[in-house]
Write a protein that holds these residues in place. Structure first.
Motif, PDB file in Angstrom:
ATOM      1  N   ASP A 179       0.841  -1.200   0.000  1.00  0.00           N
ATOM      2  CA  ASP A 179       0.000   0.000   0.000  1.00  0.00           C
ATOM      3  C   ASP A 179       0.880   1.255   0.000  1.00  0.00           C
ATOM      4  O   ASP A 179       1.745   1.407   0.853  1.00  0.00           O
ATOM      5  N   TYR A 180       0.658   2.143  -0.961  1.00  0.00           N
ATOM      6  CA  TYR A 180       1.530   3.323  -1.012  1.00  0.00           C
ATOM      7  C   TYR A 180       1.106   4.435  -0.055  1.00  0.00           C
ATOM      8  O   TYR A 180       1.674   5.513  -0.068  1.00  0.00           O
ATOM      9  N   ASN A 181       0.119   4.158   0.789  1.00  0.00           N
ATOM     10  CA  ASN A 181      -0.303   5.199   1.744  1.00  0.00           C
ATOM     11  C   ASN A 181       0.179   4.963   3.175  1.00  0.00           C
ATOM     12  O   ASN A 181      -0.181   5.713   4.072  1.00  0.00           O
ATOM     13  N   ILE A 182       0.970   3.930   3.406  1.00  0.00           N
ATOM     14  CA  ILE A 182       1.419   3.665   4.775  1.00  0.00           C
ATOM     15  C   ILE A 182       2.489   4.695   5.180  1.00  0.00           C
ATOM     16  O   ILE A 182       3.160   5.280   4.318  1.00  0.00           O
ATOM     17  N   PRO A 183       2.658   4.928   6.517  1.00  0.00           N
ATOM     18  CA  PRO A 183       3.577   5.975   6.985  1.00  0.00           C
ATOM     19  C   PRO A 183       4.995   5.881   6.403  1.00  0.00           C
ATOM     20  O   PRO A 183       5.575   6.904   6.028  1.00  0.00           O
ATOM     21  N   ALA A 184       5.530   4.672   6.276  1.00  0.00           N
ATOM     22  CA  ALA A 184       6.909   4.553   5.773  1.00  0.00           C
ATOM     23  C   ALA A 184       7.008   5.004   4.325  1.00  0.00           C
ATOM     24  O   ALA A 184       8.012   5.597   3.914  1.00  0.00           O
TER      25      ALA A 184
ATOM     26  N   PHE B 159      24.572   7.999  -5.581  1.00  0.00           N
ATOM     27  CA  PHE B 159      25.170   7.363  -4.407  1.00  0.00           C
ATOM     28  C   PHE B 159      25.154   8.359  -3.237  1.00  0.00           C
ATOM     29  O   PHE B 159      24.676   8.058  -2.146  1.00  0.00           O
ATOM     30  N   TYR B 160      25.614   9.570  -3.510  1.00  0.00           N
ATOM     31  CA  TYR B 160      25.648  10.585  -2.451  1.00  0.00           C
ATOM     32  C   TYR B 160      24.238  11.020  -2.034  1.00  0.00           C
ATOM     33  O   TYR B 160      23.945  11.172  -0.851  1.00  0.00           O
ATOM     34  N   ARG B 161      23.379  11.209  -3.032  1.00  0.00           N
ATOM     35  CA  ARG B 161      21.996  11.583  -2.708  1.00  0.00           C
ATOM     36  C   ARG B 161      21.287  10.462  -1.961  1.00  0.00           C
ATOM     37  O   ARG B 161      20.432  10.710  -1.111  1.00  0.00           O
ATOM     38  N   GLY B 162      21.647   9.237  -2.299  1.00  0.00           N
ATOM     39  CA  GLY B 162      21.071   8.083  -1.602  1.00  0.00           C
ATOM     40  C   GLY B 162      21.399   8.136  -0.118  1.00  0.00           C
ATOM     41  O   GLY B 162      20.525   7.923   0.730  1.00  0.00           O
ATOM     42  N   ILE B 163      22.638   8.439   0.200  1.00  0.00           N
ATOM     43  CA  ILE B 163      23.041   8.511   1.609  1.00  0.00           C
ATOM     44  C   ILE B 163      22.225   9.607   2.313  1.00  0.00           C
ATOM     45  O   ILE B 163      21.681   9.395   3.400  1.00  0.00           O
ATOM     46  N   GLN B 164      22.085  10.735   1.651  1.00  0.00           N
ATOM     47  CA  GLN B 164      21.294  11.825   2.255  1.00  0.00           C
ATOM     48  C   GLN B 164      19.829  11.434   2.418  1.00  0.00           C
ATOM     49  O   GLN B 164      19.202  11.736   3.431  1.00  0.00           O
ATOM     50  N   THR B 165      19.303  10.745   1.415  1.00  0.00           N
ATOM     51  CA  THR B 165      17.889  10.330   1.479  1.00  0.00           C
ATOM     52  C   THR B 165      17.696   9.298   2.593  1.00  0.00           C
ATOM     53  O   THR B 165      16.700   9.330   3.320  1.00  0.00           O
ATOM     54  N   GLY B 166      18.668   8.398   2.731  1.00  0.00           N
ATOM     55  CA  GLY B 166      18.613   7.399   3.811  1.00  0.00           C
ATOM     56  C   GLY B 166      18.611   8.075   5.171  1.00  0.00           C
ATOM     57  O   GLY B 166      17.840   7.711   6.066  1.00  0.00           O
ATOM     58  N   ILE B 167      19.473   9.082   5.335  1.00  0.00           N
ATOM     59  CA  ILE B 167      19.538   9.826   6.602  1.00  0.00           C
ATOM     60  C   ILE B 167      18.183  10.475   6.899  1.00  0.00           C
ATOM     61  O   ILE B 167      17.623  10.348   7.982  1.00  0.00           O
ATOM     62  N   ARG B 168      17.641  11.142   5.891  1.00  0.00           N
ATOM     63  CA  ARG B 168      16.369  11.845   6.094  1.00  0.00           C
ATOM     64  C   ARG B 168      15.213  10.883   6.347  1.00  0.00           C
ATOM     65  O   ARG B 168      14.332  11.156   7.146  1.00  0.00           O
ATOM     66  N   PHE B 169      15.218   9.770   5.646  1.00  0.00           N
ATOM     67  CA  PHE B 169      14.133   8.810   5.841  1.00  0.00           C
ATOM     68  C   PHE B 169      14.041   8.389   7.302  1.00  0.00           C
ATOM     69  O   PHE B 169      12.956   8.355   7.889  1.00  0.00           O
ATOM     70  N   LEU B 170      15.173   8.053   7.911  1.00  0.00           N
ATOM     71  CA  LEU B 170      15.138   7.544   9.291  1.00  0.00           C
ATOM     72  C   LEU B 170      14.571   8.599  10.236  1.00  0.00           C
ATOM     73  O   LEU B 170      13.767   8.291  11.120  1.00  0.00           O
ATOM     74  N   GLU B 171      14.961   9.843  10.011  1.00  0.00           N
ATOM     75  CA  GLU B 171      14.472  10.933  10.854  1.00  0.00           C
ATOM     76  C   GLU B 171      12.954  11.139  10.642  1.00  0.00           C
ATOM     77  O   GLU B 171      12.188  11.240  11.599  1.00  0.00           O
ATOM     78  N   LEU B 172      12.533  11.160   9.384  1.00  0.00           N
ATOM     79  CA  LEU B 172      11.114  11.392   9.082  1.00  0.00           C
ATOM     80  C   LEU B 172      10.241  10.238   9.583  1.00  0.00           C
ATOM     81  O   LEU B 172       9.156  10.459  10.120  1.00  0.00           O
ATOM     82  N   TYR B 173      10.759   9.044   9.436  1.00  0.00           N
ATOM     83  CA  TYR B 173       9.986   7.890   9.883  1.00  0.00           C
ATOM     84  C   TYR B 173       9.872   7.889  11.411  1.00  0.00           C
ATOM     85  O   TYR B 173       8.809   7.572  11.970  1.00  0.00           O
ATOM     86  N   ALA B 174      10.924   8.294  12.098  1.00  0.00           N
ATOM     87  CA  ALA B 174      10.908   8.349  13.560  1.00  0.00           C
ATOM     88  C   ALA B 174       9.827   9.314  14.042  1.00  0.00           C
ATOM     89  O   ALA B 174       9.157   9.064  15.034  1.00  0.00           O
ATOM     90  N   ARG B 175       9.660  10.410  13.312  1.00  0.00           N
ATOM     91  CA  ARG B 175       8.704  11.432  13.739  1.00  0.00           C
ATOM     92  C   ARG B 175       7.260  10.987  13.562  1.00  0.00           C
ATOM     93  O   ARG B 175       6.364  11.558  14.152  1.00  0.00           O
ATOM     94  N   GLN B 176       7.027  10.000  12.699  1.00  0.00           N
ATOM     95  CA  GLN B 176       5.629   9.586  12.463  1.00  0.00           C
ATOM     96  C   GLN B 176       5.134   8.733  13.618  1.00  0.00           C
ATOM     97  O   GLN B 176       4.942   7.585  13.530  1.00  0.00           O
TER      98      GLN B 176
END
Ligand code: BES
Ligand code: ZN
Length: 456
Positions: free
Chosen positions: A371-376, A439-456
């Motif tokens: 499902d593309y609507n889940i928090p993650a 590769f570099y943007r991936g690392i940044q996106t990975g960092i941001r994902f963990l923070e955004l997911y934590a906040r949900q």
């Protein structure tokens, strides 16, 4: 957050140099002669995980190639747990002579890093180890608990991890799985893959005489297994791409109008896509759009035929036994083993009594949709948007990642597929590459994902 981004940005050259080291190890899981290399890649990556600050890092022996586990579980009881998956094995390299630089001597040309496994999946799995490192070394802690499970058998069917998951539910328990092993649409158009095809990979053996025969003395009197395998293959699929195995489509879940709508709006340049394949024309089931045929319809393909004389010049021979490798890409709700049985039954029916046929399942994997609507998924979308400057599109991918279905079945775990490859990375093909900015943007996106997911 800024500090973490800076931590990663300052180390880009180091990260690239490390990835190059990782890519030098020829971890081809399907070829027995590379067993020690696969083990060496596992040890190398375990070292990188420890250096990143992950804990409990273990190389787990299996009947096949080793699994890697590592975690960091100090984010507190309220914090969610993210299970990060990737694979450190790679595909075979042949045809070797078509590589512009050797597959295991990584080379940078323009903005691309060329090597087998650069995009699939060593470069993408390394992204998350570096994202975790940015938190642990740059900040002392992660905003979520993380567990890494990394396998060395994905490209050869993933049997060991499939067996490990149901026996280690506690160890792998998490709130969401995160996988980077897919591609986005273009360098500035991120994409979230919400569906993957499954796979049923069959081996077909056709045997006639007990030994090779002179094609002059016996041709016309004894049937030729190589001719017969051609006949069998010709009856598996019609000329417009419909699979002829009876029952093959019985369980195919139709696309919802909503999904057809989403898929029809994908910004895809079909002409460019065709041009990149080098093929003269697109092809496939006329009643479905190309994007549907590639991600949401099942299909059947011969991947290889072995048999007869293929050396220089001519040899006049009726081969005794010949083989074909045939894959079927599946969609929800087709069951890979049921499809294998239907295939087997049909092949037996169409084979003439002049030969013996044997079929075996080489590997199988279920299809998956999330499902593309889940928090993650929403967190992944926001992370992409913040780094790539554009909202991701949602799409289905035609390839398979066997573990995604296993996570669903055994752990009740949905997977966010947050890929950083590009459609023309030439995965599984000569000159595989990874777009270094991704590769570099991936690392940044990975960092941001963990923070955004934590906040949900
Ligand atoms: N990374 C791919 C899956 C993939 C393919 C994602 C194309 C995006 C685009 C994965 O490593 C892979 O190739 N899987 C195999 C699985 C099979 C051997 C069970 C595949 O799909 O052929
Ligand atoms: Zn992969």
């Amino acid at each position: 957050m800024l500090d973490l981004m800076q931590y990663a940005a300052e180390r880009q050259q180091t990260h690239l140099a490390e990835l190059i080291e990782f890519l030098r190890i020829p971890s081809i899981s399907t070829q027995p002669k590379h067993k020690a290399d696969v083990a060496a890649a596992a040890e190398w990556l375990a070292g990188a995980m420890r250096d990143a600050g992950l804990e409990n890092v273990r190389v787990i022996e299996t009947a096949g190639h080793p699994l890697l586990y590592g975690d960091w579980l100090h984010a507190g009881p309220e914090a969610p747990t993210v299970l990060i998956y990737g694979h450190y094995d790679v595909q075979p390299v042949d045809p070797l002579d078509l590589w512009e630089s050797p597959p295991f001597e990584p080379a940078v040309r323009d903005d691309y890093l060329y090597a087998r496994g650069a995009s699939d999946d060593k470069g993408q799995v390394y992204v998350h180890i570096k994202a975790a490192e940015a938190y642990l070394q740059g900040n002392g802690r992660l905003p979520v608990n993380v567990k890494f499970i990394i396998e060395g058998e994905e490209e050869s069917g993933g049997a060991s991890l499939a067996a490990f998951i149901p026996e280690n539910k506690e160890l792998l328990a998490a709130d969401i799985a995160l996988v980077s092993d897919t591609s986005i649409l273009s360098p500035d158009q991120p994409a979230i893959v919400y569906g993957l095809r499954g796979l049923c990979y069959m081996l077909l053996d056709v045997t006639g005489p007990s030994h090779d025969l002179h094609s002059g003395s016996f041709g016309g009197g004894i049937d030729n297994p190589l001719n017969i395998i051609g006949h069998i293959i010709a009856k598996l699929k019609d000329e417009e791409g419909r699979v002829l195995v009876p029952g093959f489509y019985d369980r195919v879940r139709p696309l919802t109008p909503d999904e057809r709508q989403i898929l029809s709006h994908l910004p895809r340049d079909e002409a460019r896509w065709l041009q990149e394949t080098g093929a003269p024309q697109v092809w496939g089931e006329p009643e479905f759009a190309l994007v549907e045929r590639l991600g949401a319809r099942p299909t059947l393909d011969v991947n290889g035929i072995i048999g007869g004389y293929t050396g220089p010049g001519a040899k006049t021979v009726l081969p005794s036994t010949v083989h074909a490798k045939i894959s079927m890409r599946l969609v929800p709700d087709q069951d890979p083993l049921e499809i294998a049985a239907l295939f087997q039954k049909y092949v037996r029916e169409i084979a003439p009594p002049t030969v013996r046929v044997e079929t075996a399942v080489n590997s199988h994997a279920p299809a998956s949709v999330t499902d593309y609507n889940i928090p993650a998924m929403i967190a992944a979308g926001t992370a992409y948007e913040q780094v790539f400057g554009k909202q991701p599109v949602y799409m289905r991918e035609g390839g398979s990642i066997p573990v995604v279905g296993d996570f669903q079945t055994h752990l009740g775990l949905e997977t966010a597929l947050m890929g950083f490859g590009l459609p023309n990375d030439r995965i599984h093909s000569p000159n595989e590459r990874f777009y270094i900015p991704n590769f570099y943007r991936g690392i940044q996106t990975g960092i941001r994902f963990l923070e955004l997911y934590a906040r949900q």
